[in-house]
Write an enzyme that holds these catalytic residues in place. Structure first.
Site, short mmCIF file in Angstrom:
data_model
loop_
_atom_site.label_atom_id
_atom_site.label_comp_id
_atom_site.label_asym_id
_atom_site.label_seq_id
_atom_site.Cartn_x
_atom_site.Cartn_y
_atom_site.Cartn_z
N ARG A 46 -2.42 -10.20 -9.17
CA ARG A 46 -3.75 -10.73 -8.82
C ARG A 46 -4.19 -11.82 -9.81
NH1 ARG A 46 -6.86 -5.31 -6.65
NH2 ARG A 46 -6.69 -5.88 -4.45
N LYS A 211 -8.18 5.16 -0.99
CA LYS A 211 -9.57 4.84 -0.63
C LYS A 211 -9.86 5.36 0.78
CE LYS A 211 -9.81 0.91 -3.75
NZ LYS A 211 -9.81 -0.54 -3.92
N GLY A 361 -4.03 -4.40 -3.67
CA GLY A 361 -3.60 -4.54 -5.06
C GLY A 361 -2.43 -3.63 -5.37
N GLY A 385 -8.40 -3.67 1.59
CA GLY A 385 -9.61 -3.47 2.39
C GLY A 385 -10.06 -4.77 3.03
N1 LIG Z 1 -0.99 11.53 -1.88
C1 LIG Z 1 -1.73 10.82 -2.75
N2 LIG Z 1 -2.64 11.43 -3.54
C2 LIG Z 1 -3.36 10.73 -4.41
N3 LIG Z 1 -3.26 9.39 -4.59
C3 LIG Z 1 -2.37 8.75 -3.82
C4 LIG Z 1 -1.57 9.41 -2.86
N4 LIG Z 1 -0.79 8.49 -2.26
C5 LIG Z 1 -1.08 7.30 -2.81
N5 LIG Z 1 -2.02 7.43 -3.76
C6 LIG Z 1 -2.57 6.40 -4.66
O1 LIG Z 1 -3.26 5.41 -3.94
C7 LIG Z 1 -3.43 4.32 -4.81
C8 LIG Z 1 -3.59 3.04 -4.03
O2 LIG Z 1 -4.62 3.18 -3.08
P1 LIG Z 1 -5.43 1.94 -2.51
O3 LIG Z 1 -6.26 1.35 -3.59
O4 LIG Z 1 -6.11 2.43 -1.29
O5 LIG Z 1 -4.28 0.91 -2.12
P2 LIG Z 1 -4.28 -0.68 -2.21
O6 LIG Z 1 -4.68 -1.07 -3.62
O7 LIG Z 1 -2.91 -1.12 -1.87
O8 LIG Z 1 -5.32 -1.11 -1.21
C9 LIG Z 1 -2.22 4.29 -5.71
O9 LIG Z 1 -2.63 4.22 -7.05
C10 LIG Z 1 -1.49 5.61 -5.39
O10 LIG Z 1 -1.07 6.31 -6.53
O1 LIG Z 2 -8.55 -3.34 -5.08
C1 LIG Z 2 -9.27 -3.84 -4.22
O2 LIG Z 2 -9.18 -3.52 -2.91
P1 LIG Z 2 -7.87 -2.89 -2.20
O3 LIG Z 2 -7.44 -1.65 -2.98
O4 LIG Z 2 -8.36 -2.54 -0.82
O5 LIG Z 2 -6.82 -3.96 -2.20
C2 LIG Z 2 -10.30 -4.88 -4.53
O6 LIG Z 2 -10.26 -5.24 -5.88
C3 LIG Z 2 -11.68 -4.35 -4.14
O7 LIG Z 2 -11.99 -3.21 -4.90
P2 LIG Z 2 -13.03 -2.11 -4.34
O8 LIG Z 2 -12.37 -1.45 -3.14
O9 LIG Z 2 -13.26 -1.17 -5.48
O10 LIG Z 2 -14.27 -2.86 -3.93
#
Ligand SMILES: Nc1ncnc2c1ncn2[C@@H]1O[C@H](COP(=O)(O)OP(=O)(O)O)[C@@H](O)[C@H]1O
Ligand SMILES: O=C(OP(=O)(O)O)[C@H](O)COP(=O)(O)O
Length: 404
Positions: A46, A211, A361, A385
């Protein structure tokens, strides 16, 4: 999209002017190293993504003030979420030190912004150390935005990963300053626009990560547009619970179980869930772990990855797809014993005869840290997101603010 761009701003001339840049420097850190000021960045994708904008401004003689959030602190300073290590890394990437302010709009930030020389870059401390950044109340957000905007002559948004957030630095500051879209935001929107307007069928969306409640809302909107929606990662347990299974100590949004039940019945088989899960005694690389059927997660264990049969099931659904969008790791890939699900699903996506987008991310970090071939994906987005909400067809507050 009708909006002014960074090139327009550079054309107007920025030498000696203060430019406030909203970046998404919400980078992942090594979970096994200390957190806070000595934290170790595990993937700087990023930070690299925003470099072209920062370099262009710096080289044009602007006094560059960068702002970002990191993690989800609760509106007050929390040393665990300091951006200090990111300032150091950004300086290394830029080849010139980045000045770091110990606060966002306080005395230190004002003094350091005031002392900036042409071509210097300042990074402000975490925006979310201030309750005004994420406040639901318009007036609270606007007051904080006023303090941010007071430091600068122009505003550039290059934080694609945060354009879906109606936050002060994203939505309210552009109302106060001449505003421009950075190259990263423009590139991301350009690719996602093509996927949204004309996704080649079959269209498969793969969701995981942690999330959960954020993304459950997106599922409802995406369902009518996709052929299959595969759910793994921390997302899947609320669905498994909705199917009547016990999920032990796994990540669960209890109050969303009813929503998941409705989604499952609405989807008529198009939501695909894991059939097996890697269940561990605790959230640790050294924990004892076993692969169990998704319907038999022991009460004293938590699911930290999807199992091999689920990977095969997901790969079978992904195989014929002409468009795949993937957001959210299938497991806790940062810990080696729980990385196989993410790796397996990612590999299946690289093999499709079509266009794939990876967003988020952590998902983008997973592609890089697991050593997958980045060029095998059609597009790797810095926003999970944000890209999901774009695909959903929503108006994104950050884009809306730039268009005004
Ligand atoms: N079964 C699980 N239990 C808890 N955390 C998890 C699980 N599977 C994945 N994760 C966690 O989810 C995190 C990423 O989630 P998220 O922020 O939604 O993805 P991104 O950043 O790609 O949008 C990672 O740090 C990973 O360790
Ligand atoms: O990590 C982010 O989003 P993403 O995990 O959905 O890629 C962005 O930095 C937004 O963070 P936020 O979901 O805490 O507002």
């Amino acid at each position: 999209m009708i909006l002014k761009t960074l090139d327009d701003l550079l054309g107007e001339g920025v030498s000696g002017r203060r430019v406030l840049v909203r970046a998404d420097l919400n980078v992942p850190f090594d979970k096994n190293a200390p957190q806070g000021a000595n934290a170790v960045i595990s993937d700087d994708g990023r930070a690299r993504a925003v470099l072209p904008t920062l370099i262009a401004l710096r080289d044009a003689g602007a006094r560059v003030i960068v702002m970002s959030h990191l993690g989800r602190p609760k509106g007050a300073p929390d040393p665990k979420y300091t951006l200090a290590p990111v300032a150091t890394r950004l300086g290394e990437l830029l080849g010139s030190p980045v000045v770091f302010a110990a606060d966002t709009v306080g005395e230190d930030a004002r003094a350091k912004a005031g002392a900036l020389e042409d071509g210097q870059v300042l990074l402000l401390e975490n925006l979310r150390f201030n309750e005004g950044e994420t406040a639901k109340d318009d007036a609270t957000r606007a007051a904080f935005a006023g303090e941010l905007a007071a430091a600068a002559d122009f505003y550039v948004d290059d934080a694609f990963g945060a354009v879906h957030r109606k936050h002060a630095s994203v939505y309210d500051v552009p109302a106060l300053l001449p505003h421009y879209a950075g190259g990263l935001v423009l590139r991301e929107v350009d690719v996602l626009k093509k996927v949204t307007e004309n996704p080649q069928q079959p269209y498969v969306v793969v969701l995981g990560g942690s999330k959960v409640s954020d993304k459950l809302a997106v599922i409802k909107a995406l369902l009518p547009k996709v052929d299959k929606l595969l759910v793994g990662g921390g997302m899947c347990f609320t669905f498994l619970k909705a199917q009547g299974h016990e999920v032990g100590k796994s990540l669960l949004e209890d109050d969303m179980v009813g929503t998941c039940r409705d989604l499952l019945s609405e989807a008529q088989g198009r939501i695909v869930l894991p059939v097996d899960v890697v269940a561990a005694t605790e959230f640790s690389a050294d924990a004892d772990s076993v692969t169990v059927p998704a319907s038999e997660i022991p009460a004293d264990r938590l699911g930290l990855d999807i199992g091999p049969q689920s990977v095969a099931l997901f790969a079978e659904a992904i195989g014929p797809a002409r468009t795949v969008f993937w957001n959210g790791p299938m497991g806790v890939f940062e810990l080696a014993p729980f990385a196989a699900g993410t790796r397996g699903v990612a590999e299946a996506i690289t093999k499709i005869d079509g266009f794939s987008v990876v967003g988020g991310g952590d998902s983008a970090a997973a592609v890089r840290t697991l050593g997958l071939d980045e060029s095998a994906f059609g597009h790797i987005s810095t926003g999970g997101g944000a890209s999901l909400e774009y695909l959903e067809g929503k108006t994104l507050p950050g884009i809306e603010a730039l268009e005004k």
